[in-house]
Design a protein around this motif. Structure first.
Motif, PDB file in Angstrom:
ATOM      1  N   LYS A 313       0.840  -1.201   0.000  1.00  0.00           N
ATOM      2  CA  LYS A 313       0.000   0.000   0.000  1.00  0.00           C
ATOM      3  C   LYS A 313       0.877   1.254   0.000  1.00  0.00           C
ATOM      4  CE  LYS A 313      -3.830   2.010   2.625  1.00  0.00           C
ATOM      5  NZ  LYS A 313      -4.565   1.935   3.901  1.00  0.00           N
ATOM      6  N   ILE A 315       3.953   1.459  -1.020  1.00  0.00           N
ATOM      7  CA  ILE A 315       4.642   1.548  -2.305  1.00  0.00           C
ATOM      8  C   ILE A 315       3.740   2.195  -3.344  1.00  0.00           C
ATOM      9  CG2 ILE A 315       5.533   0.157  -4.207  1.00  0.00           C
ATOM     10  CD1 ILE A 315       6.587  -1.809  -2.114  1.00  0.00           C
ATOM     11  N   ALA A 316       2.471   1.797  -3.329  1.00  0.00           N
ATOM     12  CA  ALA A 316       1.533   2.350  -4.303  1.00  0.00           C
ATOM     13  C   ALA A 316       1.258   3.824  -4.035  1.00  0.00           C
ATOM     14  CB  ALA A 316       0.236   1.545  -4.259  1.00  0.00           C
ATOM     15  N   GLU A 317       1.132   4.157  -2.781  1.00  0.00           N
ATOM     16  CA  GLU A 317       0.782   5.536  -2.440  1.00  0.00           C
ATOM     17  C   GLU A 317       1.951   6.490  -2.642  1.00  0.00           C
ATOM     18  OE1 GLU A 317      -0.637   5.512   1.531  1.00  0.00           O
ATOM     19  OE2 GLU A 317      -2.563   4.589   1.030  1.00  0.00           O
ATOM     20  N   CYS A 318       3.106   6.033  -2.244  1.00  0.00           N
ATOM     21  CA  CYS A 318       4.256   6.935  -2.239  1.00  0.00           C
ATOM     22  C   CYS A 318       5.185   6.706  -3.425  1.00  0.00           C
ATOM     23  CB  CYS A 318       5.043   6.769  -0.937  1.00  0.00           C
ATOM     24  SG  CYS A 318       4.028   6.935   0.538  1.00  0.00           S
ATOM     25  N   THR A 319       4.848   5.744  -4.262  1.00  0.00           N
ATOM     26  CA  THR A 319       5.700   5.396  -5.415  1.00  0.00           C
ATOM     27  C   THR A 319       7.155   5.259  -4.995  1.00  0.00           C
ATOM     28  OG1 THR A 319       6.021   7.710  -6.038  1.00  0.00           O
ATOM     29  CG2 THR A 319       4.159   6.520  -7.027  1.00  0.00           C
ATOM     30  N   LEU A 320       7.331   4.617  -3.865  1.00  0.00           N
ATOM     31  CA  LEU A 320       8.673   4.350  -3.374  1.00  0.00           C
ATOM     32  C   LEU A 320       9.002   2.883  -3.602  1.00  0.00           C
ATOM     33  CD1 LEU A 320       8.778   6.221   0.038  1.00  0.00           C
ATOM     34  CD2 LEU A 320      10.238   6.676  -1.915  1.00  0.00           C
ATOM     35  N   LYS A 321      10.280   2.615  -3.715  1.00  0.00           N
ATOM     36  CA  LYS A 321      10.697   1.222  -3.838  1.00  0.00           C
ATOM     37  C   LYS A 321      11.733   0.859  -2.778  1.00  0.00           C
ATOM     38  CE  LYS A 321       9.695   0.359  -8.672  1.00  0.00           C
ATOM     39  NZ  LYS A 321      10.232  -0.033  -9.978  1.00  0.00           N
ATOM     40  N   ILE A 326      10.592   3.091   2.909  1.00  0.00           N
ATOM     41  CA  ILE A 326       9.254   2.564   3.186  1.00  0.00           C
ATOM     42  C   ILE A 326       9.124   2.187   4.646  1.00  0.00           C
ATOM     43  CG2 ILE A 326       7.718   0.630   2.691  1.00  0.00           C
ATOM     44  CD1 ILE A 326       8.997   0.653  -0.157  1.00  0.00           C
TER      45      ILE A 326
END
Length: 426
Positions: A313, A315-321, A326
């Motif tokens: 969630k 990752i999707a919200e913050c476009t972090l990898k 995270i």
DNA sequence: ACGCCTTTGAAGCTA
DNA sequence: TAGCTTCAAAGGCGT
């Protein structure tokens, strides 16, 4: 005129249509009802082969085309492609793409050269070779080999969303080996706390697989794991007593014969192992040269369970990898949860530990503790461990002056790390 | 290929 | 017993 017949590819485990060429001259009006029109078929046929009318064995040639086309779909997951394509694309667009794929496939490999020249013997040789290739594929079950065996294959080797590592037998399209989904802890799935939070699918299967028509190994009935009485392992039904079975089956093996993700080789991280496990099976002998005791992982704590659930969630919200970033976010969110919300995860973690104890009664966290200092470790490992320890100590000292995280914040304000709330960070 | 980063919590270790 | 250390997961990044 050839005709398309649609039928279920049931043996392939999909509901997609199977299309094959029938003998020419068998024309009727059924084609109007089919997904492909007569004109589409003509286009498809012409794209497959510009066969000469003077071919001495037209029936044989048609049969050859049928075989090849069938093989195209069966062996190369085209059924899957088509099943997905017809859902995602309009029928017309999908047919265009399909024709293009077949066209490129055929021209890349020159499958029809022999037919065109009427050299049936040569073509028969190809068929045998092709069959050998398919047999070889089913033995290797390795999508990667296509790339080396057939330079044109990358174009056709579409990623299989059902099977994480492409471990599929082209001859049967049945999943032969499956792998743990990254988003699921082996024990977590056994805890049906909430359907929203924890998918009830077996831990070693991707979630998608439980929703698709792909054949897969029968999942165990694990619903009774936490209703076990104390020391309940001994009272488990035979199919559930996979602690004892795993010992008999060897390292990393579930009683189903499926590798158990909680038991991993000691060298390297688990995910590294998983990634290589199916992608490079030819390297297995190297590993076998160094038989080591399998490692049983620690049960996950409440926060780890929370991270597992919420990572996607974030990752999707913050476009972090990056996991480090995270995890920082998740750490803050964890402390933003109410006590009731956190209690869910604490309870879950408690059950995890309980189950872990039942599964591995002789296991201790010490088993995975300071491996470098364990008996038999070399001097270099001890030295490395000493350096690591010093680094950590220095880092710890720095952390007391940096209130960047709840843990650091607690340290700064002299709060108990285990029990106190980190008010200033919230 | 392997360690680091980054988080919290459980458990082991040490003084 | 308090305090410290390690390890669970994750994946990009650097060596």
């Amino acid at each position: 005129m050839p005709q398309l017949s649609s039928g279920g590819g049931d043996d392939l485990g999909a509901n997609d249509e199977m299309i094959s060429f029938k003998d020419e001259g068998d024309q009727d009006e059924k084609i109007q009802e089919n997904a492909f029109t007569e004109r589409d078929l003509a286009d498809l046929k012409s794209s497959l082969v510009n066969e000469s009318e003077t071919n001495q064995s037209p029936n044989a040639a048609v049969g050859t085309r049928e075989i090849i086309l069938m093989r195209c779909w069966q062996g190369r997951k085209w059924l899957l492609l088509r099943g997905l394509g017809t859902k995602l694309l309009s029928p017309g667009l999908f047919k265009v793409i399909l024709r293009l794929l077949i066209y490129v496939y055929c021209h890349c490999f020159g499958h029809f050269q022999a037919v065109r020249r009427g050299q049936q013997n040569e073509h028969r040789g190809y068929q045998e070779k092709h069959r050998e290739h398919l047999d070889g594929v089913s033995k290797h079950q390795d999508g990667g080999m296509y790339k080396t065996a057939y330079p044109g294959y990358p174009f056709l080797m579409l990623p299989d969303p059902y099977i994480p590592s492409g471990s599929v037998s082209p001859s049967s399209n049945k999943v032969s080996v499956v792998q743990q989904s990254h988003g699921m802890h082996p024990l977590t799935s056994l805890l049906p706390y909430s359907n929203d939070h924890f998918n009830p699918s077996p831990p070693h299967l991707p979630t998608d697989m439980s929703q698709k028509g792909i054949h897969r190994p029968q999942s165990q009935d694990i619903s009774g794991f936490y209703s076990l009485p104390q020391g309940g392992v001994g009272q488990m039904p035979p199919s559930m007593g996979w602690f004892s079975h795993s010992l008999m089956l060897g390292p990393g093996m579930h009683s189903t014969g499926i590798p158990h993700p909680a038991i991993v080789p000691p060298s390297g991280k688990q995910d590294h192992h998983d990634r290589n496990m199916y992608a490079k099976p030819h390297q297995e002998p190297k590993r076998e040269k160094e038989p080591k005791k399998p490692v049983i992982k620690k049960p996950l704590n409440a926060f780890m369970l929370y991270m597992k659930e919420m990572r996607a969630k974030v990752i999707a919200e913050c476009t972090l990898k990056e996991s480090a970033a995270i995890n920082q976010i998740l750490g803050r969110r964890w402390h933003a949860l109410t006590r009731e919300e956190q209690a869910k995860y604490y309870e879950l973690a408690r059950k995890e530990r309980q189950l872990h104890m039942q599964l591995y009664p002789s296991w201790s966290a010490r088993d995975n503790y300071e491996a470098g200092l364990r008996e038999g470790a070399g001097e270099k490992n001890k030295a490395d461990w000493g350096k690591k320890k010093r680094r950590k100590r220095e880092k710890q000292q720095d952390s007391t002056t940096d209130p960047g995280s709840p843990k650091k914040c607690r340290a700064r304000f002299g709060l108990n790390q285990q029990t106190d709330w980190c008010g200033p960070c919230r």
